[in-house]
Design a protein around this motif. Structure first.
Motif, mmCIF file in Angstrom:
data_model
loop_
_atom_site.group_PDB
_atom_site.id
_atom_site.type_symbol
_atom_site.label_atom_id
_atom_site.label_comp_id
_atom_site.label_asym_id
_atom_site.label_seq_id
_atom_site.Cartn_x
_atom_site.Cartn_y
_atom_site.Cartn_z
ATOM 1 N N PRO A 212 -16.441 4.947 -11.418
ATOM 2 C CA PRO A 212 -17.441 5.297 -12.805
ATOM 3 C C PRO A 212 -16.578 6.037 -13.704
ATOM 4 C CG PRO A 212 -17.774 6.338 -10.322
ATOM 5 C CD PRO A 212 -16.470 5.489 -9.985
ATOM 6 N N GLU A 213 -15.484 6.611 -13.921
ATOM 7 C CA GLU A 213 -15.079 6.270 -14.958
ATOM 8 C C GLU A 213 -14.271 6.024 -15.784
ATOM 9 O OE1 GLU A 213 -12.182 10.066 -13.817
ATOM 10 O OE2 GLU A 213 -13.433 10.731 -12.914
ATOM 11 N N GLY A 214 -14.575 4.483 -15.601
ATOM 12 C CA GLY A 214 -14.250 3.122 -16.118
ATOM 13 C C GLY A 214 -12.804 2.970 -16.110
ATOM 14 N N ILE A 215 -12.267 3.599 -14.954
ATOM 15 C CA ILE A 215 -10.764 3.680 -14.789
ATOM 16 C C ILE A 215 -10.195 2.601 -13.304
ATOM 17 C CG2 ILE A 215 -8.471 4.646 -14.199
ATOM 18 C CD1 ILE A 215 -9.561 6.987 -14.949
ATOM 19 N N ASP A 216 -9.686 1.095 -13.387
ATOM 20 C CA ASP A 216 -9.150 0.946 -12.655
ATOM 21 C C ASP A 216 -8.002 1.165 -11.622
ATOM 22 O OD1 ASP A 216 -11.043 -1.185 -12.606
ATOM 23 O OD2 ASP A 216 -10.423 -2.372 -13.812
ATOM 24 N N LEU A 217 -7.828 0.947 -10.401
ATOM 25 C CA LEU A 217 -6.164 1.250 -9.562
ATOM 26 C C LEU A 217 -6.073 -0.186 -9.052
ATOM 27 C CD1 LEU A 217 -5.130 3.252 -8.219
ATOM 28 C CD2 LEU A 217 -6.478 3.604 -6.331
ATOM 29 N N LYS A 218 -4.726 -0.181 -8.825
ATOM 30 C CA LYS A 218 -4.361 -1.363 -8.463
ATOM 31 C C LYS A 218 -2.553 -0.518 -7.736
ATOM 32 C CE LYS A 218 -6.058 -5.168 -10.727
ATOM 33 N NZ LYS A 218 -5.368 -6.443 -11.479
ATOM 34 N N LEU A 219 -3.190 -0.906 -6.403
ATOM 35 C CA LEU A 219 -1.405 0.023 -5.530
ATOM 36 C C LEU A 219 -0.813 -1.543 -4.882
ATOM 37 C CD1 LEU A 219 -1.489 3.069 -3.573
ATOM 38 C CD2 LEU A 219 -0.679 1.020 -2.552
ATOM 39 N N TYR A 220 0.461 -1.416 -5.177
ATOM 40 C CA TYR A 220 0.852 -2.630 -3.982
ATOM 41 C C TYR A 220 2.361 -1.031 -3.656
ATOM 42 C CZ TYR A 220 -0.699 -5.230 -7.629
ATOM 43 O OH TYR A 220 -2.089 -6.185 -8.318
ATOM 44 N N TYR A 221 2.923 -2.300 -2.458
ATOM 45 C CA TYR A 221 3.888 -1.714 -1.755
ATOM 46 C C TYR A 221 4.938 -3.136 -0.908
ATOM 47 C CZ TYR A 221 1.844 -1.338 2.587
ATOM 48 O OH TYR A 221 1.366 -1.262 4.059
ATOM 49 N N TYR A 222 5.769 -2.532 -1.056
ATOM 50 C CA TYR A 222 6.796 -2.746 0.127
ATOM 51 C C TYR A 222 7.612 -2.254 0.898
ATOM 52 C CZ TYR A 222 9.929 -3.159 -3.738
ATOM 53 O OH TYR A 222 11.178 -2.954 -4.556
ATOM 54 N N THR A 223 8.172 -2.549 2.383
ATOM 55 C CA THR A 223 8.988 -2.464 3.046
ATOM 56 C C THR A 223 10.196 -3.056 2.891
ATOM 57 O OG1 THR A 223 8.619 -3.432 4.993
ATOM 58 C CG2 THR A 223 7.271 -1.366 4.576
ATOM 59 N N LYS A 224 11.097 -1.959 2.875
ATOM 60 C CA LYS A 224 13.445 -2.665 2.814
ATOM 61 C C LYS A 224 13.255 -1.745 4.406
ATOM 62 C CE LYS A 224 14.920 -1.154 -0.636
ATOM 63 N NZ LYS A 224 15.030 -0.654 -2.101
ATOM 64 N N VAL A 225 14.421 -2.338 4.921
ATOM 65 C CA VAL A 225 15.145 -2.052 6.557
ATOM 66 C C VAL A 225 16.285 -1.666 5.895
ATOM 67 C CG1 VAL A 225 15.157 -1.957 8.536
ATOM 68 C CG2 VAL A 225 13.235 -2.358 7.821
ATOM 69 N N VAL A 226 16.772 -0.896 6.326
ATOM 70 C CA VAL A 226 18.554 -0.646 6.429
ATOM 71 C C VAL A 226 18.910 -0.099 7.396
ATOM 72 C CG1 VAL A 226 20.470 -0.412 4.926
ATOM 73 C CG2 VAL A 226 18.384 -0.392 4.106
ATOM 74 N N LEU A 227 20.206 -0.732 8.116
ATOM 75 C CA LEU A 227 20.729 -0.660 9.510
ATOM 76 C C LEU A 227 21.722 0.422 9.567
ATOM 77 C CD1 LEU A 227 21.115 -3.821 11.176
ATOM 78 C CD2 LEU A 227 19.562 -1.882 11.271
ATOM 79 N N ARG A 228 21.348 1.243 9.610
ATOM 80 C CA ARG A 228 22.473 2.995 9.127
ATOM 81 C C ARG A 228 23.241 2.710 10.955
ATOM 82 N NH1 ARG A 228 23.429 3.279 3.826
ATOM 83 N NH2 ARG A 228 20.986 3.953 3.372
ATOM 84 N N ARG A 229 24.486 3.552 10.756
ATOM 85 C CA ARG A 229 25.082 3.365 12.312
ATOM 86 C C ARG A 229 24.228 4.668 13.451
ATOM 87 N NH1 ARG A 229 31.036 6.211 10.382
ATOM 88 N NH2 ARG A 229 32.053 4.211 9.953
ATOM 89 N N ASN A 230 23.025 5.518 12.789
ATOM 90 C CA ASN A 230 22.559 6.491 13.951
ATOM 91 C C ASN A 230 21.056 5.971 13.885
ATOM 92 O OD1 ASN A 230 21.882 6.723 11.458
ATOM 93 N ND2 ASN A 230 21.992 9.069 11.633
ATOM 94 N N GLY A 231 20.505 4.698 13.151
ATOM 95 C CA GLY A 231 19.490 3.926 13.276
ATOM 96 C C GLY A 231 18.816 3.537 11.832
ATOM 97 N N LYS A 232 18.004 3.372 12.134
ATOM 98 C CA LYS A 232 17.671 2.781 10.516
ATOM 99 C C LYS A 232 16.413 3.947 9.549
ATOM 100 C CE LYS A 232 15.588 -1.221 13.756
ATOM 101 N NZ LYS A 232 14.223 -2.117 13.916
ATOM 102 N N GLU A 233 17.102 3.275 8.571
ATOM 103 C CA GLU A 233 16.143 3.480 6.869
ATOM 104 C C GLU A 233 15.394 2.531 6.761
ATOM 105 O OE1 GLU A 233 18.713 6.285 3.552
ATOM 106 O OE2 GLU A 233 17.873 4.217 3.181
ATOM 107 N N ILE A 234 14.061 3.199 6.418
ATOM 108 C CA ILE A 234 13.486 2.123 6.259
ATOM 109 C C ILE A 234 12.408 2.756 4.916
ATOM 110 C CG2 ILE A 234 10.969 1.273 6.582
ATOM 111 C CD1 ILE A 234 11.789 1.467 9.839
ATOM 112 N N SER A 235 12.681 1.913 3.512
ATOM 113 C CA SER A 235 11.791 2.713 2.787
ATOM 114 C C SER A 235 10.755 1.821 2.114
ATOM 115 C CB SER A 235 12.895 2.847 1.304
ATOM 116 O OG SER A 235 14.110 2.838 1.932
ATOM 117 N N PHE A 236 9.894 2.396 1.684
ATOM 118 C CA PHE A 236 8.025 2.047 1.013
ATOM 119 C C PHE A 236 8.960 2.792 -0.670
ATOM 120 C CE2 PHE A 236 8.367 3.018 5.498
ATOM 121 C CZ PHE A 236 7.307 2.083 6.163
ATOM 122 N N VAL A 237 8.381 1.344 -0.922
ATOM 123 C CA VAL A 237 9.056 1.271 -2.161
ATOM 124 C C VAL A 237 7.088 0.931 -3.424
ATOM 125 C CG1 VAL A 237 9.590 0.078 -4.478
ATOM 126 C CG2 VAL A 237 10.721 0.329 -2.722
#
Length: 272
Positions: A212-237
């Motif tokens: 209603p204010e004349g503003i458009d929104l677009k949101l994108y994301y993807y994930t990256k998984v990195v294996l670590r010694r004690n588990g996984k590190e997951i990044s949401f970009v």
């Protein structure tokens, strides 16, 4: 406005030439009247010129900020720089000034009043401008002066603060959604599905508020998984684009329409 005053001055000068004074004292009187008119014309134009300078300053900043991450607040126009520009012109006319002109920036609200000389309208989340001047124009030849005090406000018709605030909120909310989903879901697949569902609801809610204010929104994301010694590190970009379709700003004499912000951020979580 200034042109009108200059025309008046020109007519007065022609009147002086057609009716030549008989005594030297009359020349001084006529000269004093002309200087007085010119000085007051300069003083009367101060408010209008300060508003025009402010619009130019804000529009120039918006032109450079278009397509940026929109982290920064708009800077207030530089009142000292404005007076320095005018003082160069005044010096040639043997005028000087005392006093100051200051500006402040605020988040505007719909329905607020905006000086028509600024050429804008007040929108929710737009750029509001406050102007305050306390000035004296001084005639260095005849030692006369003209005092002018004014206070005004205007609005730039781009919803910059709404864009910036929405991006700040989305960054915090996406981080909260990701971290909460991993706290309540031990299974990776369940956590990812929960994140996807909550992000969808977030976008729907934000669009309902912004459209209603004349503003458009677009949101994108993807994930990256990195294996670590004690588990996984997951990044949401995340990549978010907000576009104000009602924005207007002037650049090189042209009215530019639409303004957008692009912001990227990353949320990281670790799983065992």
């Amino acid at each position: 406005m200034k042109e009108i005053y200059l025309l008046i001055i020109a007519l007065m000068m022609s009147s002086v030439i057609l009716s030549v004074p008989e005594r030297d004292s009359d020349w001084v009187l006529y000269r004093g009247e002309l200087r007085m008119w010119e000085m007051h014309a300069e003083a009367d134009s101060l408010k209008a010129r300060s508003i025009i300078f402010a619009r130019y300053s804000l529009d120039s900043w918006l032109y450079n900020a278009n397509g940026s991450s929109c982290y920064a607040d708009p800077p207030p126009p530089n009142g000292s720089a404005f007076l320095t520009l005018l003082s160069k012109d005044w010096a040639r006319k043997e005028f000087s000034y005392r006093g100051s002109i200051s500006y402040n920036i605020f988040r505007s609200k719909e329905g607020q009043k905006s000086d028509p000389l600024f050429g804008g309208q007040c929108r929710e989340g737009g750029i509001g401008l406050g102007i305050m001047g306390k000035m004296s124009i001084v005639d260095n030849m005849l030692y006369m002066k003209a005092d002018r005090n004014f206070k005004d406000q205007a609005c730039q018709p781009t919803a910059y603060f709404s864009l910036k605030g929405s991006l700040d909120y989305l960054k915090l909310e996406t981080s909260r959604i990701v971290r909460r989903s991993f706290l309540i879901n031990k299974n990776l697949s369940d956590a990812l599905n929960d994140i996807k569902l909550n992000l969808k609801h977030l976008v729907i809610k934000m669009r309902a508020r912004l459209l209603p204010e004349g503003i458009d929104l677009k949101l994108y994301y993807y994930t990256k998984v990195v294996l670590r010694r004690n588990g996984k590190e997951i990044s949401f970009v995340f990549n978010v684009i907000l576009r104000d379709n009602l924005a207007e700003y002037i650049h090189l004499g042209r009215i530019m329409r639409k303004f957008y912000c692009i912001r990227n951020w990353e949320v990281k979580v670790r799983t065992s």
